[in-house]
Design an enzyme around this catalytic site. Structure first.
Site, PDB file in Angstrom:
ATOM      1  N   ASP A 183       0.849  -1.193   0.000  1.00  0.00           N
ATOM      2  CA  ASP A 183       0.000   0.000   0.000  1.00  0.00           C
ATOM      3  C   ASP A 183       0.883   1.240   0.000  1.00  0.00           C
ATOM      4  O   ASP A 183       1.849   1.332  -0.718  1.00  0.00           O
ATOM      5  CB  ASP A 183      -0.956  -0.006   1.201  1.00  0.00           C
ATOM      6  CG  ASP A 183      -1.862  -1.222   1.143  1.00  0.00           C
ATOM      7  OD1 ASP A 183      -2.157  -1.679   0.019  1.00  0.00           O
ATOM      8  OD2 ASP A 183      -2.234  -1.731   2.201  1.00  0.00           O
TER       9      ASP A 183
ATOM     10  N   TRP B 265       1.274 -46.760  -1.705  1.00  0.00           N
ATOM     11  CA  TRP B 265       1.884 -47.840  -2.475  1.00  0.00           C
ATOM     12  C   TRP B 265       0.935 -48.243  -3.608  1.00  0.00           C
ATOM     13  O   TRP B 265      -0.275 -48.323  -3.407  1.00  0.00           O
ATOM     14  CB  TRP B 265       2.145 -49.052  -1.559  1.00  0.00           C
ATOM     15  CG  TRP B 265       2.612 -50.241  -2.337  1.00  0.00           C
ATOM     16  CD1 TRP B 265       3.853 -50.449  -2.844  1.00  0.00           C
ATOM     17  CD2 TRP B 265       1.811 -51.355  -2.736  1.00  0.00           C
ATOM     18  NE1 TRP B 265       3.884 -51.623  -3.541  1.00  0.00           N
ATOM     19  CE2 TRP B 265       2.648 -52.204  -3.494  1.00  0.00           C
ATOM     20  CE3 TRP B 265       0.475 -51.715  -2.542  1.00  0.00           C
ATOM     21  CZ2 TRP B 265       2.188 -53.402  -4.048  1.00  0.00           C
ATOM     22  CZ3 TRP B 265       0.017 -52.908  -3.100  1.00  0.00           C
ATOM     23  CH2 TRP B 265       0.875 -53.734  -3.832  1.00  0.00           C
TER      24      TRP B 265
ATOM     25  N   ASP C  29      15.037 -60.885 -10.542  1.00  0.00           N
ATOM     26  CA  ASP C  29      14.604 -60.010  -9.446  1.00  0.00           C
ATOM     27  C   ASP C  29      14.947 -60.636  -8.094  1.00  0.00           C
ATOM     28  O   ASP C  29      15.802 -61.535  -7.997  1.00  0.00           O
ATOM     29  CB  ASP C  29      13.090 -59.719  -9.611  1.00  0.00           C
ATOM     30  CG  ASP C  29      12.673 -58.371  -9.064  1.00  0.00           C
ATOM     31  OD1 ASP C  29      12.474 -58.261  -7.833  1.00  0.00           O
ATOM     32  OD2 ASP C  29      12.567 -57.403  -9.846  1.00  0.00           O
TER      33      ASP C  29
ATOM     34  N   ARG D 118       8.499 -55.098   6.434  1.00  0.00           N
ATOM     35  CA  ARG D 118       8.800 -56.169   5.469  1.00  0.00           C
ATOM     36  C   ARG D 118       9.934 -57.053   6.005  1.00  0.00           C
ATOM     37  O   ARG D 118      10.832 -57.449   5.283  1.00  0.00           O
ATOM     38  CB  ARG D 118       9.188 -55.591   4.113  1.00  0.00           C
ATOM     39  CG  ARG D 118       8.754 -56.481   2.948  1.00  0.00           C
ATOM     40  CD  ARG D 118       9.347 -56.027   1.627  1.00  0.00           C
ATOM     41  NE  ARG D 118       8.737 -56.742   0.519  1.00  0.00           N
ATOM     42  CZ  ARG D 118       9.396 -57.121  -0.575  1.00  0.00           C
ATOM     43  NH1 ARG D 118      10.669 -56.841  -0.707  1.00  0.00           N
ATOM     44  NH2 ARG D 118       8.778 -57.750  -1.540  1.00  0.00           N
TER      45      ARG D 118
ATOM     46  N   LYS E  87      18.718 -53.382 -10.907  1.00  0.00           N
ATOM     47  CA  LYS E  87      17.521 -52.767 -10.320  1.00  0.00           C
ATOM     48  C   LYS E  87      17.861 -52.548  -8.854  1.00  0.00           C
ATOM     49  O   LYS E  87      18.058 -53.505  -8.103  1.00  0.00           O
ATOM     50  CB  LYS E  87      16.322 -53.696 -10.483  1.00  0.00           C
ATOM     51  CG  LYS E  87      15.026 -53.173  -9.876  1.00  0.00           C
ATOM     52  CD  LYS E  87      13.878 -54.105 -10.258  1.00  0.00           C
ATOM     53  CE  LYS E  87      12.594 -53.798  -9.510  1.00  0.00           C
ATOM     54  NZ  LYS E  87      11.571 -54.820  -9.782  1.00  0.00           N
ATOM     55  N   TRP E  88      17.961 -51.281  -8.443  1.00  0.00           N
ATOM     56  CA  TRP E  88      18.338 -50.921  -7.070  1.00  0.00           C
ATOM     57  C   TRP E  88      17.052 -50.601  -6.323  1.00  0.00           C
ATOM     58  O   TRP E  88      16.435 -49.564  -6.562  1.00  0.00           O
ATOM     59  CB  TRP E  88      19.273 -49.710  -7.102  1.00  0.00           C
ATOM     60  CG  TRP E  88      19.773 -49.218  -5.774  1.00  0.00           C
ATOM     61  CD1 TRP E  88      19.022 -48.934  -4.670  1.00  0.00           C
ATOM     62  CD2 TRP E  88      21.124 -48.911  -5.416  1.00  0.00           C
ATOM     63  NE1 TRP E  88      19.822 -48.479  -3.652  1.00  0.00           N
ATOM     64  CE2 TRP E  88      21.123 -48.454  -4.088  1.00  0.00           C
ATOM     65  CE3 TRP E  88      22.341 -48.972  -6.096  1.00  0.00           C
ATOM     66  CZ2 TRP E  88      22.283 -48.045  -3.427  1.00  0.00           C
ATOM     67  CZ3 TRP E  88      23.494 -48.569  -5.436  1.00  0.00           C
ATOM     68  CH2 TRP E  88      23.461 -48.121  -4.111  1.00  0.00           C
ATOM     69  N   ASP E  89      16.702 -51.489  -5.397  1.00  0.00           N
ATOM     70  CA  ASP E  89      15.416 -51.345  -4.710  1.00  0.00           C
ATOM     71  C   ASP E  89      15.604 -50.779  -3.304  1.00  0.00           C
ATOM     72  O   ASP E  89      16.717 -50.796  -2.756  1.00  0.00           O
ATOM     73  CB  ASP E  89      14.746 -52.727  -4.630  1.00  0.00           C
ATOM     74  CG  ASP E  89      13.230 -52.653  -4.682  1.00  0.00           C
ATOM     75  OD1 ASP E  89      12.673 -51.599  -4.320  1.00  0.00           O
ATOM     76  OD2 ASP E  89      12.610 -53.662  -5.066  1.00  0.00           O
TER      77      ASP E  89
ATOM     78  N   ASN F 101      12.973 -50.958   0.031  1.00  0.00           N
ATOM     79  CA  ASN F 101      11.611 -51.372   0.341  1.00  0.00           C
ATOM     80  C   ASN F 101      11.085 -51.044   1.729  1.00  0.00           C
ATOM     81  O   ASN F 101      10.105 -51.640   2.163  1.00  0.00           O
ATOM     82  CB  ASN F 101      11.463 -52.874   0.097  1.00  0.00           C
ATOM     83  CG  ASN F 101      11.221 -53.180  -1.358  1.00  0.00           C
ATOM     84  OD1 ASN F 101      10.496 -52.462  -2.025  1.00  0.00           O
ATOM     85  ND2 ASN F 101      11.839 -54.232  -1.867  1.00  0.00           N
TER      86      ASN F 101
ATOM     87  N   CYS G 114      14.253 -48.039  -7.807  1.00  0.00           N
ATOM     88  CA  CYS G 114      12.951 -48.591  -7.460  1.00  0.00           C
ATOM     89  C   CYS G 114      12.827 -48.429  -5.954  1.00  0.00           C
ATOM     90  O   CYS G 114      13.826 -48.469  -5.234  1.00  0.00           O
ATOM     91  CB  CYS G 114      12.929 -50.073  -7.836  1.00  0.00           C
ATOM     92  SG  CYS G 114      11.460 -50.957  -7.308  1.00  0.00           S
TER      93      CYS G 114
ATOM     94  N   ASP H  33       4.543 -50.392  -8.430  1.00  0.00           N
ATOM     95  CA  ASP H  33       4.328 -51.840  -8.431  1.00  0.00           C
ATOM     96  C   ASP H  33       2.993 -52.189  -9.083  1.00  0.00           C
ATOM     97  O   ASP H  33       2.710 -53.365  -9.320  1.00  0.00           O
ATOM     98  CB  ASP H  33       4.365 -52.390  -6.998  1.00  0.00           C
ATOM     99  CG  ASP H  33       5.789 -52.676  -6.550  1.00  0.00           C
ATOM    100  OD1 ASP H  33       6.693 -52.690  -7.404  1.00  0.00           O
ATOM    101  OD2 ASP H  33       6.009 -52.870  -5.336  1.00  0.00           O
TER     102      ASP H  33
HETATM  103  C1  GLA Z   1       9.630 -54.174  -4.620  1.00  0.00           C
HETATM  104  C2  GLA Z   1       9.698 -53.810  -6.085  1.00  0.00           C
HETATM  105  C3  GLA Z   1       9.213 -54.973  -6.923  1.00  0.00           C
HETATM  106  C4  GLA Z   1      10.039 -56.203  -6.631  1.00  0.00           C
HETATM  107  C5  GLA Z   1       9.992 -56.490  -5.141  1.00  0.00           C
HETATM  108  C6  GLA Z   1      10.944 -57.608  -4.794  1.00  0.00           C
HETATM  109  O1  GLA Z   1       8.326 -54.263  -4.189  1.00  0.00           O
HETATM  110  O2  GLA Z   1       8.962 -52.668  -6.339  1.00  0.00           O
HETATM  111  O3  GLA Z   1       9.276 -54.655  -8.289  1.00  0.00           O
HETATM  112  O4  GLA Z   1      11.362 -55.989  -7.047  1.00  0.00           O
HETATM  113  O5  GLA Z   1      10.343 -55.370  -4.361  1.00  0.00           O
HETATM  114  O6  GLA Z   1      10.914 -57.901  -3.443  1.00  0.00           O
END
Ligand code: GLA
Length: 731
Positions: free
Chosen positions: A52, A199, A366, A443, A476-478, A480, A526, A548
């Site tokens: 203002d 998820w 996997d 898990r 594939k490097w997960d 979880n 992942c 997933d």
């Molecule tokens: C996760 C990944 C899946 C698979 C599982 C394996 O949930 O997203 O694609 O690789 O782990 O345990």
């Protein structure tokens, strides 16, 4: 000249393509935000700082300095001196004091863009250059300096920000909040768009009008998360895909974050983005520094579509690295949904034999090949081959797969440790934990303390043993599970709250090590599906498993939401078997292919068991993917349908940069009476050129007609039907 400084007005102006970002050193040496938006000529815009008729200099009205502090649009607001909006920066000094006061000290402008130590960040390339402004702020009382780093990209409407805090004093100081960006907008007339979910249904688009007070998305899970993505768009209420002003923000970070908009008493908006300060502190000894991750800011004057395309170009060219950056990715088959843990060498070879005949190029083994892992309750951390399953060893399996003409990829979850593992027996202290407290399982696993060099070294050596033992061309490097009981056996008490961030830095360090040691390996990230789909991860891996949930219909929403800021070419997407394992839905094999085709593409099914007609369709699907992959990887994406508004259909296009061709896809999600014919307006074409659809070369229509009048989509019968069309410019 993307960055200029007007010495007499003390104004900095950053120009990123058609976007300007303007700041000013205001009287009192405060750094004020003047403007962010479509480019404007050089003129004095400091009237924007005035509220203002109130003066904006404390010098002329020092009696009301607190008022001034609470209204000035700050570039990097501090806590404790009268600005009662959320600050970007907070400390706790050795005397227990929290007030702090960063004031302008100096600046530097230079070509290019600095790397951020230990952190992912965008970079310049030969095609898209950039310039950087570094403003040094100082709090003399606290003995701190903060370098505010801004980079403007000359060919993209992108400005990036980060902050480096240095302790230049004698005493230690504890940082309790170091956000990466603050923008004080002149209005509250915004909608806030966020990507939320859970998820298997990540990144659903939500759009709400801003209201007074604070609204935010965040993560406190130790990862960017399924629940909220570190992305926010603020847009005009009327903004849609093609029109309206939009500001997109994305955080180049994979851990706890916050993105918050606050509407103030004066109906302005303060937007903040950074590492979540909940449970965060960082002790800076004299001489030490702390780097806050990068925040990317995109401006669009033409709706959400343009904002997304700017992000896509930036990430494809100036963030993703490595040998696969500009390459088509191998078409893979992953055994997860095919076998889960129930596989052995023979089964994998059976799958590979059949897959190779059909044109699939890589087998990915996997979860379940290591330790003594027959379910998800053991062996994480024991990265050596489970001989009972992989009889004959890994090398012989990989050689066999290579003999079939296929590459071989492997799954790791390097950040985890199972209580039932040799590693845990040897090193229970390596799990993240609060000594004496029961550890929460998720898990059936714990998280390794990646702040520790010894832990990272050990995991690397185990991975190296595996990677050196056979011809592995993909990882594939997960990741979880989320973090709980966040404590480290290796940190002193006054550094424990650093663990959240040190964990992320440790993950980045190991990813860097793996990708540097094995540059030919394609890394796919992942996290329980898509819990770490963020730009930090894209710096290390050119693709990320999107979710997933592989159901084609659910994927329409997931891939749409993800495309808000991430390019389709980075989205891990596979054709899986039906009924779908997550939702029980049965969709046509062709539709599954058309939806996966706009991602990295691959299969996740037991190719020896699926119906013969599906198997027969695979070579054709692969041919189609190959035909259009370059367009998808390098073209501009245009969203046409929006399943969040109308879930009966979806549609999108990819248009070549030179507008010479376009891929159009349409999905009839639900067949409906009297809606069997639809008029769809195409997007992104050259209005002045003529195009024909490949299957009907005799019919030519102008881009103008195709976009303004549209095309008829008809003759589709039933649910979940798909159609693709290829438009080619006539010479
Ligand atoms: C996760 C990944 C899946 C698979 C599982 C394996 O949930 O997203 O694609 O690789 O782990 O345990």
């Amino acid at each position: 000249m993307p960055i200029s400084y007007n010495e007499s007005a003390r104004i900095f102006k950053l120009r990123a393509k058609d976007t300007d970002y303007i700041l000013k050193v205001a009287p009192g040496e405060y750094l004020a935000h003047v403007y962010f938006g479509k480019k404007v000529p050089d003129e004095d815009l400091t009237y924007l700082l005035r509220l203002d008729e109130n003066p904006f200099t404390p010098e002329t009205n020092n009696r009301d300095k607190a008022c001034y502090m609470d209204t000035l649009p700050f570039e990097y607001p501090c806590f404790g001196l009268g600005d009662y909006r959320e600050p970007a920066f907070k400390i706790l000094d050795e005397e227990g004091m929290s007030a702090c006061d960063l004031r302008y000290k100096s600046y530097r402008i230079y070509k290019g863009k600095p790397k951020l130590k230990g952190l992912p960040a965008t970079f310049e390339t030969e095609e898209s250059g950039c310039e950087t402004l570094e403003i040094t702020m100082e709090d003399k009382h606290a003995g701190l300096e903060a370098a505010l780093i801004y980079t403007a990209f000359d060919r993209l409407d992108v400005i990036t920000r980060s902050v480096i805090v240095r302790n230049i004093g004698e005493k230690p100081c504890t940082l309790t909040r170091v956000y990466s960006a603050c923008v004080d907008f002149d209005t509250n007339e915004f909608d806030m768009i966020t990507l939320n979910g859970s998820w298997a249904r990540e990144r659903a688009v939500e759009r709400c009008r801003l209201h007074h007070g604070k609204q935010s998305v965040d993560s406190m899970r130790g990862e960017s998360s399924h629940q909220n993505n570190p992305f926010v768009a603020l847009c005009e209420h009327k903004a849609d895909e093609e029109s309206g002003e939009v500001y997109g923000f994305n955080f180049v970070y994979s851990g706890n974050f916050i993105a918050q908009a606050e509407v103030t008493q004066h109906k302005k908006t303060r937007f903040l983005m950074g590492i979540n300060d909940m449970d965060f502190s960082w002790r800076l000894e004299s001489g030490e520094e702390f780097t806050a991750p990068e925040a990317v800011m995109v401006h669009s004057d033409a709706g959400l579509g343009k904002m997304s395309r700017t992000f896509h170009d930036l990430y494809r060219n100036n963030l993703i690295r490595g040998e696969y950056k500009d390459k088509r990715r191998p078409i893979l088959i992953n055994n997860w949904e095919a076998t889960y843990f129930n596989f052995n060498t023979e089964k994998l070879i059976d799958i590979a034999k059949e897959a190779s005949k059909l044109g699939i190029e890589m087998l990915v083994m996997d979860d379940g090949w290591f330790g003594h892992r027959d379910s998800d309750n053991s062996s994480l951390g024991d990265w050596f081959v489970y001989e009972k399953k992989i009889s004959g060893g890994l090398k012989s399996l990989v050689d066999e797969v290579n003999k079939l003409g296929m590459k071989f990829g492997i799954w790791f979850e390097p950040e985890m440790i199972s209580p039932d593992s040799e590693l845990y027996k040897a090193h229970p202290e390596w799990a993240i934990q609060v000594a004496g407290r029961e550890l929460t399982l998720c898990r059936e696993q714990y998280v390794l303390d990646y702040s520790r060099q010894d832990v990272r070294d050990y995991v690397f050596s185990m991975m190296k043993n595996i990677l050196d033992s056979a011809n592995i061309e993909y990882i594939k490097w997960d990741m979880n599970r989320q973090l709980t009981e966040v404590g480290s056996n290796a940190l002193p008490a006054n550094r424990q709250r650093e663990l959240w961030h040190r964990y992320v830095l440790g993950v980045y360090e190991l990813m860097d090590r793996v990708t540097s040691a094995y540059p030919h390996i394609l890394l796919e990230n992942c996290s329980g599906g898509g819990a770490r789909f963020d730009p930090g991860m894209l710096y290390y891996s050119p693709q990320i498993w999107c979710s997933d949930d592989t159901d084609a219909v659910e994927r329409l929403k997931i891939q749409y939401g993800t495309s808000m800021c991430y390019p389709c070419s980075a989205m891990g997407a596979h054709v899986s078997d039906c009924p779908n394992h997550t939702v029980g839905r049965t969709t046509p094999f062709a539709t599954r292919g058309h939806v996966a085709m706009v991602g990295t593409f691959g299969y996740e099914l037991d190719v020896t068991k699926i119906p013969q007609q599906d198997r027969d369709a695979i070579p054709g699907q692969i041919e189609e993917f190959n035909k259009y992959n370059k367009l998808v990887r390098t073209g501009d994406q245009y969203r046409i349908g929006n399943m969040f508004e109308d879930n009966t259909w979806d549609s999108w296009m990819f248009v070549a940069k030179d507008k010479s061709e376009a891929l159009f896809e349409f999905i009839q999600v639900l067949g409906r009476p009297n809606e069997r014919s639809r008029r769809i307006k195409l997007k992104g074409l050259d209005p002045d050129r003529y195009y024909f659809e490949e299957s009907q070369p005799e019919i030519k229509l102008s881009g103008a007609a195709l976009m303004n009048c549209g095309i008829n989509i008809g003759g589709m019968w039933g649910d979940y039907q798909s159609k693709i069309m290829h438009f080619i410019a006539a010479e």
